[in-house]
Design a protein around this motif. Structure first.
Motif, PDB file in Angstrom:
ATOM      1  N   THR A 299      -6.204  -1.830  13.102  1.00 28.21           N
ATOM      2  CA  THR A 299      -7.023  -0.798  12.463  1.00 28.21           C
ATOM      3  C   THR A 299      -8.400  -0.698  13.111  1.00 28.21           C
ATOM      4  OG1 THR A 299      -7.933  -2.333  10.826  1.00 28.21           O
ATOM      5  CG2 THR A 299      -5.852  -1.259  10.281  1.00 28.21           C
ATOM      6  N   ASP A 413     -16.325   1.704   4.598  1.00 27.59           N
ATOM      7  CA  ASP A 413     -15.609   2.859   4.055  1.00 27.59           C
ATOM      8  C   ASP A 413     -15.379   3.930   5.114  1.00 27.59           C
ATOM      9  OD1 ASP A 413     -15.108   2.010   1.494  1.00 27.59           O
ATOM     10  OD2 ASP A 413     -17.054   2.660   0.735  1.00 27.59           O
ATOM     11  N   LEU A 416     -12.622   2.656   7.362  1.00 23.03           N
ATOM     12  CA  LEU A 416     -11.337   2.652   6.676  1.00 23.03           C
ATOM     13  C   LEU A 416     -10.734   4.046   6.622  1.00 23.03           C
ATOM     14  CD1 LEU A 416     -12.168   0.281   3.676  1.00 23.03           C
ATOM     15  CD2 LEU A 416     -10.634  -0.232   5.573  1.00 23.03           C
ATOM     16  N   ALA A 417     -11.584   5.062   6.556  1.00 29.18           N
ATOM     17  CA  ALA A 417     -11.103   6.438   6.412  1.00 29.18           C
ATOM     18  C   ALA A 417     -10.244   6.878   7.587  1.00 29.18           C
ATOM     19  CB  ALA A 417     -12.289   7.390   6.251  1.00 29.18           C
ATOM     20  N   ASP A 419      -7.958   5.278   9.073  1.00 28.35           N
ATOM     21  CA  ASP A 419      -6.569   4.835   8.907  1.00 28.35           C
ATOM     22  C   ASP A 419      -6.016   5.151   7.524  1.00 28.35           C
ATOM     23  OD1 ASP A 419      -5.912   3.181  11.443  1.00 28.35           O
ATOM     24  OD2 ASP A 419      -7.875   2.418  10.850  1.00 28.35           O
ATOM     25  N   ALA A 420      -6.860   5.724   6.666  1.00 26.59           N
ATOM     26  CA  ALA A 420      -6.428   5.922   5.280  1.00 26.59           C
ATOM     27  C   ALA A 420      -5.352   6.991   5.156  1.00 26.59           C
ATOM     28  CB  ALA A 420      -7.640   6.299   4.420  1.00 26.59           C
ATOM     29  N   ASP A 424      -1.802   2.369   3.720  1.00 26.98           N
ATOM     30  CA  ASP A 424      -2.379   1.983   2.433  1.00 26.98           C
ATOM     31  C   ASP A 424      -3.550   1.024   2.647  1.00 26.98           C
ATOM     32  OD1 ASP A 424      -0.880  -0.091   3.418  1.00 26.98           O
ATOM     33  OD2 ASP A 424      -0.091  -0.708   1.461  1.00 26.98           O
ATOM     34  N   ILE A 425      -4.393   1.330   3.616  1.00 25.55           N
ATOM     35  CA  ILE A 425      -5.440   0.395   4.046  1.00 25.55           C
ATOM     36  C   ILE A 425      -6.464   0.134   2.950  1.00 25.55           C
ATOM     37  CG2 ILE A 425      -6.873   2.209   5.090  1.00 25.55           C
ATOM     38  CD1 ILE A 425      -7.583   0.135   7.274  1.00 25.55           C
ATOM     39  N   TYR A 426      -6.800   1.141   2.125  1.00 27.96           N
ATOM     40  CA  TYR A 426      -7.790   0.924   1.069  1.00 27.96           C
ATOM     41  C   TYR A 426      -7.305  -0.151   0.092  1.00 27.96           C
ATOM     42  CZ  TYR A 426     -10.885   4.836   2.243  1.00 27.96           C
ATOM     43  OH  TYR A 426     -11.777   5.661   2.875  1.00 27.96           O
ATOM     44  N   THR A 427      -6.058  -0.044  -0.321  1.00 28.24           N
ATOM     45  CA  THR A 427      -5.503  -1.013  -1.267  1.00 28.24           C
ATOM     46  C   THR A 427      -5.511  -2.416  -0.671  1.00 28.24           C
ATOM     47  OG1 THR A 427      -4.088   0.694  -2.223  1.00 28.24           O
ATOM     48  CG2 THR A 427      -3.479  -1.601  -2.644  1.00 28.24           C
TER      49      THR A 427
END
Length: 906
Positions: A299, A413, A416-417, A419-420, A424-427
């Motif tokens: 990621t 954040d 992360l966006a 790959d979001a 399910d990268i946020y979780t």
């Protein structure tokens, strides 16, 4: 083994899960499977006829864990490793050479695996001591290591008591007190039983049935395991019609053949350690099911954190406030997605890369704040963010501070966006971060400074990256084909049957796996103690492999044979062929194997392949004066030699501006770097002389300069040159530089001024001196079509004498040989044409090379007509364009001299 456990043998052609599920009693039954995959398949097959009887489906490990009783929290993963490290004494760290936490991780794995295995096999400490005290078969180091492991175990237990926790290695099952809630226990084809598992099953022996798939003649019911007699002869006779062996020369040919055969069906693909294969990252989700998940390491957030950590560890405290490594910064800003949080605009990222490469081309190894003073605001501010992150890491001393830094300064954040949308990268990230934060909350860590005395913040970041690395992310794909090639491992095929199986890389060393040295105990010692040996592992893999082939509708085994790379066909495959249980398919030459394999992997398996027809003038560029800026072609000595040697490459680099960039530098004093330093020292000495004479006209005795100015000039350069700290690698090579090169340079500088006095007789003579960077001749040639060739560059030193002599001198580091002399001779003639176009070749113009390390002055004599050579090349450009020259034989590239021939004869 005593008892009345039942053993049922199932033929290879029968589905063992169907057999095991047959006739489940009305009372609860415990179903035990060797793997999660076979357990899920058993549950799926049983679901349609479930009558709400409380049957339980477990893997063997899940069942054992359910029988353990813990009165304290059980430590896992990083928590147990950190706790173990805190319990190590200084003597323990000295013994295992692990004074750093990350160096102790391997020890932790060995420690926990060792004690867990002894517990599983119910091996008493006295038995281990007895084996290790036998001097004929054990070494002193084994006994000492075991004693150390015992003391660490005691210290670890005491540490767990302090924090009111426990570990799996101290968890025991009180077998005699166990009672069963089940009317029956069915074990579905467990290959290997540990001593603890045998005890558990024998305790319930009256209700246990073990289902074994294979011939009863190769199974020892008392020991509950296959015998070494098991082999290819145990397979059904019809296997020859169902098993095919294809031998390839390399991975790409193997994949191309697999792609060709996969058009006729939807196989299950089995590979061994696929993530380590060169084609791992190329598997298309439209064809293969394996990329349905990925690790967190792929990621943008993980890559950014890792790259910043690399930059952090590259810093050197020799600037304001410190220096950062240019190669590390280039790696960071080359990761476009990773740095998007700092520089959202692609144009800014490109500008930063161009400036970093500019520094590298100037031989900078490091930069600091001062090196960025004259950069564009967006470039400077973005790179300064990296300096800010590096400084902020030093402020981190605990997990809350690290979390704040991660979410605010690192802008997690935003990263992360990227790959979001597809995972399910946020979780996964926030669940992992919350669990990581429990290291503080669970009182596992009293003080991070005690674990990481230096660079605490960076070490916590590294720990978090190790924690994230193995986390799995699920991909979200849209419009994927219903039927794809399913990918799995051999271990997960236990008890499973498939209509079509492709097994890749069936080569010796992969299947069976190569023998590996076990921790502490030898193979013979492990056998004496009843522990699993390499023979057990080899027999296990053979059984899994042969069972899979016997139970599948059709199997294709892809093996490789390459004697040059020491790759051999698997002995399991050779046994199949010797027993007549497989048919070998001939492998005719496969054209364009690499292209076919790549197309298949990338999702275009149906594409047609045809040779690419290139036009005759494909490797050439048409001469077009309009492509030249202001109708001018700048030529330096280097670019001129490039133009003469290869016009095609010259066009790409100097007109197309597509130069090859080198993001990495040799962390050493390279020839180029020592050349820059040497030139700087010479320029410094000449500048001091110019200041003394208040101009470049002087009447000087160079013996005085040789004796007094050489060492002072070097010291002055090293002390006051602001760029030297950027050039210096700041590592062990500094010792070589100061102990070897500096004395060598000093002698080279002294001998140079002696040569000016003794060889060129320039002492006490009126001179006019021009040093590099002080003037520019501005010479140019007018060519057809109004094109101007403008000469660029400056010699290191030019001297004019009172009687009209003109002298050009260039300093060189490195050895003097024929090829370098030819190159440098052309360079000096280039300068002669620039500065003295009307006097080239005259007796009053002389050019010299000073080789610093050899302390030799070389006068050029073998001149060529450089202007005519340039005009000849130009005529070729107008006629043929920028073309690739024909390949010449190796001897045509070297000037063969009489001395060379004499050397060959001798």
């Amino acid at each position: 083994m005593d008892g009345i456990m039942k053993t049922e043998f199932v033929d290879f052609t029968e589905d063992i899960i169907v057999r095991a599920l047959d006739g489940l009693a009305a009372k609860p039954v415990l179903m035990l499977f060797p793997t999660r995959q076979s357990k899920l398949r058993g549950m799926q097959m049983f679901q349609p006829r479930w009558d709400f009887t409380p049957h339980v489906f477990f893997t063997m490990d899940e069942w054992k864990e359910s029988l353990q009783q813990h009165d304290r929290p059980l430590l896992r993963e990083e928590k147990r490793t950190l706790t173990l490290y805190q319990s190590l004494s200084d003597e323990d760290k000295d013994f295992f050479h692990c004074h750093d936490y990350f160096l102790s991780i391997e020890l932790a794995h060995q420690f926990f695996d060792f004690w867990q295995e002894l517990a599983e096999e119910c091996v008493e400490m006295d038995s281990v001591e007895k084996v290790l005290l036998q001097k004929q078969t054990a070494g002193d180091w084994q006994w000492q290591t075991f004693q150390r492991m015992c003391s660490i175990r005691d210290a670890y237990r005491a540490k767990l008591d302090d924090i009111h926790a426990t570990d799996a290695i101290f968890s025991a099952i009180d077998v005699p007190t166990l009672s069963s809630d089940f009317a029956e226990i069915r074990v579905v084809n467990q290959f290997y039983f540990t001593a603890l598992e045998k005890q558990l099953l024998s305790h319930f022996d009256e209700i246990v049935t073990i289902y074994v798939q294979g011939p009863s003649s190769c199974y020892d019911s008392d020991r509950m395991q296959l015998t070494e007699d098991f082999g290819a002869h145990c397979l059904p006779l019809d296997c020859k019609e169902r098993i095919t062996v294809i031998t390839s020369a390399d991975e790409w040919e193997m994949l191309a053949r697999m792609a060709e055969l996969s058009k006729s069906g939807h196989p299950l693909m089995i590979d061994f350690k696929p993530n380590r294969q060169p084609y791992a990252g190329m598997l298309s989700p439209k064809i293969f099911s394996q990329p349905a998940d990925t690790t967190f390491a792929a990621t943008a957030l993980y890559q950014f954190l890792q790259l910043v950590l690399d930059v952090y560890h590259s810093r050197v405290f020799d600037g304001s406030p410190f220096l950062l490594s240019l190669p590390a910064l280039v790696q960071l800003f080359n990761a476009d997605t990773a740095v998007s949080a700092m520089a959202p605009q692609a144009e800014v990222r490109q500008s930063i890369r161009q400036r970093l490469f500019y520094f590298i081309e100037r031989s900078y190894q490091f930069i600091d704040f001062r090196a960025l003073e004259r950069e564009a605001p967006e470039v400077r501010s973005t790179i300064m963010q990296v300096f800010h992150l590096v400084r902020r890491l030093d402020d981190v001393t605990d997990i809350p501070a690290f979390t704040s830094l991660l979410l605010q300064d690192f802008r997690a954040d935003v990263l992360l966006a990227s790959d979001a949308g597809k995972t399910d990268i946020y979780t996964q990230f926030y669940a992992s971060l919350a669990d990581f934060a429990t290291l503080d909350e669970a009182a596992v860590i009293i003080s991070w400074k005690r674990i990481f005395p230096t660079h605490t913040g960076a070490q916590i970041l590294r720990l978090f990256l190790d924690y994230l690395k193995a986390k799995k992310l699920r991909y979200h794909f849209d419009d994927l084909p219903k039927h794809r090639i399913q990918c799995t491992s051999l271990q997960d095929t236990r008890n499973m049957n498939y209509p079509l199986v492709f097994v890749l890389n069936v080569v010796e060393g992969i299947l069976p796996a190569a023998r590996q040295q076990q921790f502490l105990l030898s193979e013979q010692q492990r056998k004496t103690l009843g522990l699993k040996t390499y023979g057990d592992i080899r027999l296990r893999d053979k059984y899994y492999f042969y069972r899979l082939l016997a139970g599948s509708g059709k199997s294709v085994l892809f093996t490789r044979l390459n004697s040059e790379k020491n790759i051999e066909v698997s002995s399991f495959v050779e046994e199949l062929l010797l027993q007549g249980m497989a048919a070998e398919q001939p492998s005719p030459p496969l054209p364009s194997a690499n292209a076919a394999a790549c197309k298949a992997l990338l999702g275009s398996a149906d594409a047609k392949y045809a040779p690419c027809q290139l036009e005759d003038d494909f490797f050439s560029f048409t001469f077009d004066p309009g492509e030249l800026a202001e109708n001018t072609l700048p030529l330096s000595p280097t670019s001129w030699q490039q133009l003469a040697a290869n016009p095609f490459e010259f066009y790409i680099q100097y007109i197309g501006s597509l130069r090859e960039r080198a993001p990495r530098l040799d962390t050493d004093y390279t020839a180029r770097l020592t050349g820059i330093i040497s030139h700087g020292v010479f320029e410094n000495i000449w500048q001091r002389l110019i200041e003394v004479y208040e101009g470049n006209k002087m009447h000087h005795n160079f013996l005085h300069t040789a004796r007094n100015h050489a060492l002072r000039g070097i010291q002055h350069y090293l002390t006051y040159d602001r760029n030297f700290r950027y050039y210096s690698p700041h590592n062990y090579s500094d010792i070589y530089f100061h102990k070897v090169f500096i004395p060598l340079l000093q002698r080279g500088v002294e001998r140079f001024f002696y040569a000016l006095h003794n060889q060129l007789h320039l002492s006490d003579t009126p001179l006019e001196v021009f040093i590099e960077g002080r003037d520019d001749a501005g010479f140019s040639l007018a060519m057809p079509h109004g094109v101007i060739i403008r000469f660029t560059g400056r010699p290191d030193l030019r001297i004019h004498t009172e009687n009209g002599a003109r002298i050009i001198i260039d300093y060189k580091t490195g050895a003097m040989d024929a090829s370098r002399l030819k190159k440098y001779t052309e360079q000096l003639q280039f300068y002669e044409l620039m500065f003295y176009p009307q006097r080239t070749g005259g007796e009053d113009l002389e050019s010299y090379l000073w080789f610093i390390e050899q302390k030799q002055m070389h006068r050029i004599t073998n001149r060529i007509s450089l202007e005519e050579a340039i005009l000849e090349v130009w005529d070729g450009l107008e006629q043929d364009g920028f073309v690739i020259p024909p390949r010449r034989a190796p001897y045509e590239r070297t000037d063969i001299t009489r001395r060379d021939k004499q050397g060959d004869i001798q």
